[in-house]
Design a protein around this motif. Structure first.
Motif, PDB file in Angstrom:
ATOM      1  N   CYS A  88       0.854  -1.185   0.000  1.00 41.35           N
ATOM      2  CA  CYS A  88       0.000   0.000   0.000  1.00 41.35           C
ATOM      3  C   CYS A  88       0.891   1.235   0.000  1.00 41.35           C
ATOM      4  CB  CYS A  88      -0.909  -0.003   1.243  1.00 41.35           C
ATOM      5  SG  CYS A  88      -1.993   1.421   1.402  1.00 41.35           S
ATOM      6  N   TRP A  89       0.606   2.184  -0.861  1.00 37.51           N
ATOM      7  CA  TRP A  89       1.393   3.411  -0.914  1.00 37.51           C
ATOM      8  C   TRP A  89       0.930   4.427   0.129  1.00 37.51           C
ATOM      9  CZ3 TRP A  89       1.896   4.467  -6.935  1.00 37.51           C
ATOM     10  CH2 TRP A  89       2.877   3.619  -7.452  1.00 37.51           C
ATOM     11  N   ALA A  90      -0.261   4.257   0.661  1.00 37.20           N
ATOM     12  CA  ALA A  90      -0.779   5.181   1.669  1.00 37.20           C
ATOM     13  C   ALA A  90      -0.236   4.814   3.047  1.00 37.20           C
ATOM     14  CB  ALA A  90      -2.306   5.150   1.686  1.00 37.20           C
ATOM     15  N   LEU A  91      -0.311   5.750   3.981  1.00 36.65           N
ATOM     16  CA  LEU A  91       0.127   5.505   5.351  1.00 36.65           C
ATOM     17  C   LEU A  91      -0.983   4.855   6.169  1.00 36.65           C
ATOM     18  CD1 LEU A  91       2.067   8.766   6.291  1.00 36.65           C
ATOM     19  CD2 LEU A  91       2.969   6.640   5.339  1.00 36.65           C
ATOM     20  N   PRO A  92      -0.620   4.064   7.178  1.00 38.18           N
ATOM     21  CA  PRO A  92      -1.633   3.414   8.032  1.00 38.18           C
ATOM     22  C   PRO A  92      -2.611   4.404   8.655  1.00 38.18           C
ATOM     23  CG  PRO A  92       0.543   2.498   8.481  1.00 38.18           C
ATOM     24  CD  PRO A  92       0.752   3.644   7.543  1.00 38.18           C
ATOM     25  N   ALA A  93      -2.144   5.592   8.976  1.00 38.11           N
ATOM     26  CA  ALA A  93      -3.024   6.594   9.602  1.00 38.11           C
ATOM     27  C   ALA A  93      -4.124   7.066   8.664  1.00 38.11           C
ATOM     28  CB  ALA A  93      -2.199   7.786  10.071  1.00 38.11           C
ATOM     29  N   HIS A  94      -3.979   6.777   7.368  1.00 38.78           N
ATOM     30  CA  HIS A  94      -4.940   7.288   6.384  1.00 38.78           C
ATOM     31  C   HIS A  94      -5.797   6.195   5.763  1.00 38.78           C
ATOM     32  CE1 HIS A  94      -1.771  10.705   5.848  1.00 38.78           C
ATOM     33  NE2 HIS A  94      -2.550  10.912   6.897  1.00 38.78           N
ATOM     34  N   VAL A  95      -5.693   4.979   6.269  1.00 39.06           N
ATOM     35  CA  VAL A  95      -6.533   3.884   5.751  1.00 39.06           C
ATOM     36  C   VAL A  95      -7.359   3.303   6.890  1.00 39.06           C
ATOM     37  CG1 VAL A  95      -4.817   3.327   3.976  1.00 39.06           C
ATOM     38  CG2 VAL A  95      -4.830   2.036   6.105  1.00 39.06           C
ATOM     39  N   ASN A  96      -8.431   2.631   6.509  1.00 40.48           N
ATOM     40  CA  ASN A  96      -9.287   1.976   7.501  1.00 40.48           C
ATOM     41  C   ASN A  96      -9.509   0.543   7.046  1.00 40.48           C
ATOM     42  OD1 ASN A  96     -11.338   1.038   9.217  1.00 40.48           O
ATOM     43  ND2 ASN A  96     -12.264   3.058   9.372  1.00 40.48           N
ATOM     44  N   ARG A  97      -8.669  -0.350   7.537  1.00 43.36           N
ATOM     45  CA  ARG A  97      -8.724  -1.741   7.056  1.00 43.36           C
ATOM     46  C   ARG A  97      -9.979  -2.467   7.523  1.00 43.36           C
ATOM     47  NH1 ARG A  97      -2.834  -4.483   7.452  1.00 43.36           N
ATOM     48  NH2 ARG A  97      -3.004  -4.039   9.695  1.00 43.36           N
ATOM     49  N   ASP A 100     -12.849  -0.767   5.016  1.00 45.73           N
ATOM     50  CA  ASP A 100     -12.591  -0.647   3.575  1.00 45.73           C
ATOM     51  C   ASP A 100     -11.820  -1.864   3.081  1.00 45.73           C
ATOM     52  OD1 ASP A 100     -12.117   0.120   1.000  1.00 45.73           O
ATOM     53  OD2 ASP A 100     -10.847   1.846   1.494  1.00 45.73           O
ATOM     54  N   GLU A 101     -12.498  -2.730   2.382  1.00 42.82           N
ATOM     55  CA  GLU A 101     -11.826  -3.939   1.877  1.00 42.82           C
ATOM     56  C   GLU A 101     -10.846  -3.615   0.748  1.00 42.82           C
ATOM     57  OE1 GLU A 101     -15.323  -5.353  -1.261  1.00 42.82           O
ATOM     58  OE2 GLU A 101     -14.950  -6.506   0.587  1.00 42.82           O
ATOM     59  N   LYS A 102     -10.970  -2.423   0.159  1.00 36.45           N
ATOM     60  CA  LYS A 102     -10.069  -2.013  -0.919  1.00 36.45           C
ATOM     61  C   LYS A 102      -9.012  -1.019  -0.397  1.00 36.45           C
ATOM     62  CE  LYS A 102     -13.596  -2.620  -4.492  1.00 36.45           C
ATOM     63  NZ  LYS A 102     -14.375  -1.950  -5.576  1.00 36.45           N
ATOM     64  N   TRP A 103      -8.655  -1.171   0.864  1.00 37.08           N
ATOM     65  CA  TRP A 103      -7.755  -0.222   1.517  1.00 37.08           C
ATOM     66  C   TRP A 103      -6.383  -0.117   0.867  1.00 37.08           C
ATOM     67  CZ3 TRP A 103      -3.195  -2.142   3.507  1.00 37.08           C
ATOM     68  CH2 TRP A 103      -3.127  -3.526   3.682  1.00 37.08           C
ATOM     69  N   LYS A 104      -5.970  -1.154   0.172  1.00 33.79           N
ATOM     70  CA  LYS A 104      -4.641  -1.131  -0.447  1.00 33.79           C
ATOM     71  C   LYS A 104      -4.527  -0.049  -1.520  1.00 33.79           C
ATOM     72  CE  LYS A 104      -3.742  -6.045   0.386  1.00 33.79           C
ATOM     73  NZ  LYS A 104      -3.498  -7.367  -0.241  1.00 33.79           N
ATOM     74  N   PHE A 110       0.480  10.531   0.430  1.00 32.10           N
ATOM     75  CA  PHE A 110       1.728   9.859   0.080  1.00 32.10           C
ATOM     76  C   PHE A 110       1.572   8.867  -1.065  1.00 32.10           C
ATOM     77  CE2 PHE A 110       1.893  11.456   4.388  1.00 32.10           C
ATOM     78  CZ  PHE A 110       2.956  12.331   4.251  1.00 32.10           C
ATOM     79  N   ALA A 111       0.386   8.333  -1.240  1.00 30.10           N
ATOM     80  CA  ALA A 111       0.139   7.529  -2.436  1.00 30.10           C
ATOM     81  C   ALA A 111       0.219   8.417  -3.671  1.00 30.10           C
ATOM     82  CB  ALA A 111      -1.228   6.853  -2.340  1.00 30.10           C
ATOM     83  N   CYS A 112      -0.405   9.590  -3.596  1.00 29.45           N
ATOM     84  CA  CYS A 112      -0.371  10.519  -4.725  1.00 29.45           C
ATOM     85  C   CYS A 112       1.054  11.014  -4.975  1.00 29.45           C
ATOM     86  CB  CYS A 112      -1.311  11.689  -4.463  1.00 29.45           C
ATOM     87  SG  CYS A 112      -3.060  11.239  -4.333  1.00 29.45           S
ATOM     88  N   GLU A 113       1.761  11.343  -3.895  1.00 24.96           N
ATOM     89  CA  GLU A 113       3.152  11.779  -4.034  1.00 24.96           C
ATOM     90  C   GLU A 113       4.015  10.686  -4.671  1.00 24.96           C
ATOM     91  OE1 GLU A 113       5.144  13.384  -0.601  1.00 24.96           O
ATOM     92  OE2 GLU A 113       3.298  14.305   0.127  1.00 24.96           O
ATOM     93  N   THR A 114       3.779   9.439  -4.275  1.00 26.49           N
ATOM     94  CA  THR A 114       4.589   8.340  -4.806  1.00 26.49           C
ATOM     95  C   THR A 114       4.392   8.206  -6.310  1.00 26.49           C
ATOM     96  OG1 THR A 114       4.531   7.139  -2.703  1.00 26.49           O
ATOM     97  CG2 THR A 114       5.034   5.860  -4.666  1.00 26.49           C
ATOM     98  N   ALA A 115       3.153   8.300  -6.773  1.00 22.95           N
ATOM     99  CA  ALA A 115       2.892   8.226  -8.216  1.00 22.95           C
ATOM    100  C   ALA A 115       3.610   9.357  -8.944  1.00 22.95           C
ATOM    101  CB  ALA A 115       1.391   8.281  -8.478  1.00 22.95           C
ATOM    102  N   ARG A 144      -2.859   2.328  -9.166  1.00 23.23           N
ATOM    103  CA  ARG A 144      -3.017   2.738  -7.765  1.00 23.23           C
ATOM    104  C   ARG A 144      -3.567   4.160  -7.602  1.00 23.23           C
ATOM    105  NH1 ARG A 144       0.786  -0.130  -3.982  1.00 23.23           N
ATOM    106  NH2 ARG A 144       2.002  -1.653  -5.156  1.00 23.23           N
ATOM    107  N   VAL A 145      -3.324   5.033  -8.591  1.00 19.80           N
ATOM    108  CA  VAL A 145      -3.684   6.442  -8.410  1.00 19.80           C
ATOM    109  C   VAL A 145      -4.528   7.007  -9.549  1.00 19.80           C
ATOM    110  CG1 VAL A 145      -2.760   8.799  -8.167  1.00 19.80           C
ATOM    111  CG2 VAL A 145      -1.690   6.891  -6.939  1.00 19.80           C
TER     112      VAL A 145
END
Length: 587
Positions: A88-97, A100-104, A110-115, A144-145
Motif C-alpha cells: 500500500c502506498w498510503a500511510l496506516p493513519a490514512h486507511v481503515n482496514r 474498507d476492503e479495498k484499503w490497499k 503519500f500515495a499521490c506523491e509516490t505516483a 493505484r492512483v
C-alpha cells in the motif's frame, strides 16, 4: 551558488552512504502499530527511509547524466522495483482496514506523491532505465492512483474540495502524474491504439484538478497567510507550484495558476515569518525552527520581485526533510539553478539584495488571519493572533503571543506536537500544545478556551506603531466571560513588550489566572522572573514568590519529549474587574 554546491555534494555522499546500509523493510507488524497503539512514527520511519533511497539514488543518476559520465543504475532500479511492490502506498493513519476492503488502493497524500515521484523520475530517465521497469512504474501508478481517480465522480475524494494542504498535494501530484503518464505512454507503447484515449484521460484529469485547486487558493485570505502553519504553506505551495508550472508549459502559457494579486501575497507570506535571530512563526501546527525550501523560494523570487530569500543558514538541506519528498528535493535543485542563471543575466546586484537578512524594526498585520508580526532591536521579535478555535490544524490559541530574543524563545508557541491517533481525534485538546493551557492565554474561572469556530476573537485593532488590542472573551465558555481585552505594545526601539489584560465579568469562583509558556529555564529573582539567558519578566503588583513555575512534558513533532514551563499567577480582581499588566524585555 554555495547552496547548490553543498546540496549536490550532500546528495552524492548520501547515495554513497546508503549503498552500504540495509534498505528499510515494511512489515505487517509495523503497519498495524497505528491501529493498535496510535503510534505513527515507527512505520513512517521505514516508509520515508525508503523514499530517502529513491531520492538520493535518482539524483546520483541525474548528476551522472548531466556530467555525461557512465552511471550504474542497478541500485536505483532495485529501489524503484521495491516501491512498486509495496502493498500500500498510503500511510496506516490514512486507511481503515476494518471498513474498507479495498484499503490497499487509498489515495492519500503519500500515495499521490509516490505516483508523481516515480513517474517524474521515469520520465527524466526514460532513455536510461530498463524498458520493463518503466512499464511497471507506468502501470502501478495508473492502477493505484490515476485510474482510481478517474473512475470516481468529480469531487468524490474529500480532499478535492478541502481548503488545506491535502488539496494542493493530492491534486498537484495527481495532475503531474497524469502529465508524465501521457508523455511516457507513446514512448513505452509506440504501437498502442489507445494513445488518443490516454491523452483524453490526461485532459480530463487536468481539467478536474485545476478546478479542484481553486479550493486550495480559497484557503488563503487576501493577506496570503496560511492558517495551517508555515510548514504547511511550504508543503502545499511546493505541489501547487510544481503542477502550475507543468500546466503552464502544457498549455503554452495560456493557463497560469500562479498569476494574480492573491498569488503574489501568498508567495510573500514566508518572508514575514522569519525573524532576525533565526526563529520562525510557529502558530498552529508550525515550527519555531522551520527551514525553507530554496527551490520554491527561488522560483517565487523569479515570479515576484518582492519575494525575499531568508538567510542562507535557514535553508533546508537534504537530510532535514523527514519525509524525503522527491518533488521538493528535485525543485531545490532545478529551480535554484534557474534562479542563479537569472541572476547572472542581471547587472544590478540583485543576488545580494535577494539574500539580505530580515531587517529589524518591521511591523506586519495580516488582516484576514488576524496576525500581527513585528521585529525590533536586539534581535527581538513578537507575534500575536486573534482568529478562532476552528482553524485548519487548529489550536485553542485565540489571543496567544510569542516573544523571541535572538535564538531564544522567551515566550513560546510550541507548534506541532507528535502526530498520533489521539492528536487528530476527540482527545486533541487534551494534548498540551493544542490546548489553550499550552498557549500564553489566560485561564478564566479555572477553565480553558473552547474548541470550535464560534469561539473566536470579537475584534482586533492595531496601529502602525505596534500596539495591538484583541477582544477575545468569545473564545471562552459563556459562563466565565463578558469582556476580555488584551493590549500588547511592542517597542521596536528597545525590544520591550508590554501586555495588559482587562476582564469585566460576573463573579468568578476560581479567579483569573495568567498563563505564559516557555521552553526556557525559568528562575525567580528579587523583583523579576528570568526566562532563559536573555529575557526578564516583570509583573505589576505580583512578587516573584507568588508566581507558579509548572514543568510540563511536551512531545514535539518528531516524538521527542521535552520539558516546557508554564508561568502562572493570579490577577488582581475588584468589583468583577480583573486587571493584569506585565512586561517582557531583553537584558
Amino acid at each position: 551558488q554555495q547552496y547548490l554546491f553543498q546540496y549536490e555534494t550532500e546528495l552524492s555522499r548520501e547515495a554513497e552512504t546508503l549503498s552500504l546500509l540495509d534498505f528499510p523493510v515494511l512489515t505487517e507488524e509495523l503497519f498495524s502499530l497505528f491501529e493498535k497503539t496510535g503510534n505513527r512514527l515507527r512505520y513512517e520511519e521505514a516508509y520515508f527511509g525508503r523514499r530517502k533511497y529513491l531520492v538520493a539514488f535518482a539524483f546520483n543518476a541525474l548528476f551522472a547524466k548531466e556530467r555525461d559520465i557512465s552511471m550504474d543504475l542497478s541500485g536505483l532500479e532495485w529501489v524503484l522495483e521495491q516501491i512498486c511492490a509495496e502493498t500500500c502506498w498510503a500511510l496506516p493513519a490514512h486507511v481503515n482496514r476494518k471498513k474498507d476492503e479495498k484499503w490497499k488502493i487509498t489515495l492519500d497524500l503519500f500515495a499521490c506523491e509516490t505516483a508523481q515521484s516515480l513517474l517524474e523520475i521515469a520520465f527524466l530517465l526514460r532513455n536510461d532505465l530498463r524498458p520493463e521497469l518503466l512499464c511497471r512504474i507506468w502501470k502501478e501508478s495508473s492502477r493505484r492512483v490515476l485510474q482510481p481517480f478517474l473512475i470516481q465522480e468529480n469531487g468524490a475524494f474529500w480532499w478535492e474540495t478541502s481548503k488545506s494542504n491535502w488539496n494542493a498535494v493530492c491534486c498537484g501530484s495527481v495532475g503531474a502524474a497524469a502529465c508524465y503518464a501521457s508523455e511516457l505512454f507513446p514512448v513505452l507503447f509506440p504501437n498502442a491504439e489507445s494513445i488518443e484515449s490516454i491523452n483524453q484521460n490526461c485532459e480530463q484529469i487536468l481539467t478536474r484538478v485545476t478546478r479542484d485547486l481553486s479550493c486550495f487558493l480559497a484557503s488563503f485570505g487576501e493577506d496570503g497567510a496560511c492558517m495551517e502553519g508555515l510548514g504547511y504553506w511550504e508543503y502545499g505551495m511546493s505541489y501547487f507550484s510544481m503542477f502550475a508550472e507543468l500546466l503552464k508549459e502544457k498549455t503554452g502559457g495560456k493557463t497560469d495558476l500562479l498569476d494574480g494579486k492573491k498569488q503574489r501575497k501568498i508567495m510573500e507570506f514566508q518572508q514575514k515569518c522569519y525573524f532576525p535571530g533565526g526563529n520562525t512563526l510557529s502558530f498552529s501546527d508550525g515550527d519555531s525552527k522551520s527551514r525553507y525550501r530554496m527551490g520554491l523560494t527561488c522560483h517565487f523570487a523569479m515570479l515576484d520581485p518582492n519575494v525575499k530569500i531568508p538567510p542562507l543558514v535557514r535553508a533546508m538541506h537534504f537530510g532535514e526533510d523527514p519525509c524525503y519528498r522527491w518533488n521538493a528535493a528535485y525543485r531545490d535543485w532545478i529551480w535554484t539553478k534557474q534562479y542563479l542563471n537569472v541572476l547572472k543575466s542581471r547587472s544590478d546586484g540583485s543576488e545580494n539584495a535577494a539574500e539580505e537578512r530580515v531587517c529589524s524594526g518591521t511591523f506586519t498585520y495580516l488582516a484576514d488571519a488576524e496576525w500581527a508580526i513585528a521585529t525590533g532591536k536586539h534581535q527581538t521579535a513578537f507575534a500575536i493572533k486573534g482568529g478562532n478555535n476552528g482553524e485548519p490544524h487548529n489550536h485553542n490559541d485565540v489571543g496567544s503571543f510569542l516573544y523571541f530574543i535572538g535564538e531564544e524563545e522567551i515566550i513560546s508557541d510550541l507548534g506541532a506536537g507528535e502526530y498520533t491517533k489521539a492528536y487528530f481525534g476527540p482527545e486533541r485538546y487534551s494534548v498540551l500544545c493544542c490546548s489553550s493551557r499550552g498557549h500564553s492565554v489566560p485561564i478564566l474561572d479555572g477553565k480553558e478556551q473552547c474548541k470550535g469556530e464560534t469561539y473566536r476573537a470579537d475584534a482586533v485593532n492595531y496601529s502602525e506603531t505596534g500596539e495591538i488590542s484583541i477582544s477575545f472573551a468569545g473564545a471562552y465558555e459563556k459562563e466565565s466571560r463578558k469582556k476580555l481585552i488584551r493590549t500588547a505594545v511592542f517597542c521596536r526601539e528597545t525590544g520591550e513588550l508590554q501586555i495588559k489584560d482587562c476582564l469585566k465579568t460576573a463573579p468568578l469562583d476560581n479567579g483569573f489566572t495568567e498563563n505564559l509558556v516557555t521552553r526556557q529555564n525559568v528562575s525567580r529573582e528579587k523583583d523579576r522572573i528570568r526566562i532563559g539567558d536573555r529575557g526578564t519578566l516583570k509583573i505589576d503588583g505580583v512578587s516573584p514568590e507568588k508566581i507558579q513555575i509548572i514543568p510540563c512534558i511536551h512531545r514535539d513533532h518528531q516524538g521527542k519529549m521535552e520539558t516546557v514551563f508554564l508561568i502562572q499567577w493570579e490577577a488582581d480582581g475588584k468589583e468583577n474587574i480583573w486587571r493584569s499588566r506585565f512586561v517582557l524585555c531583553p537584558e
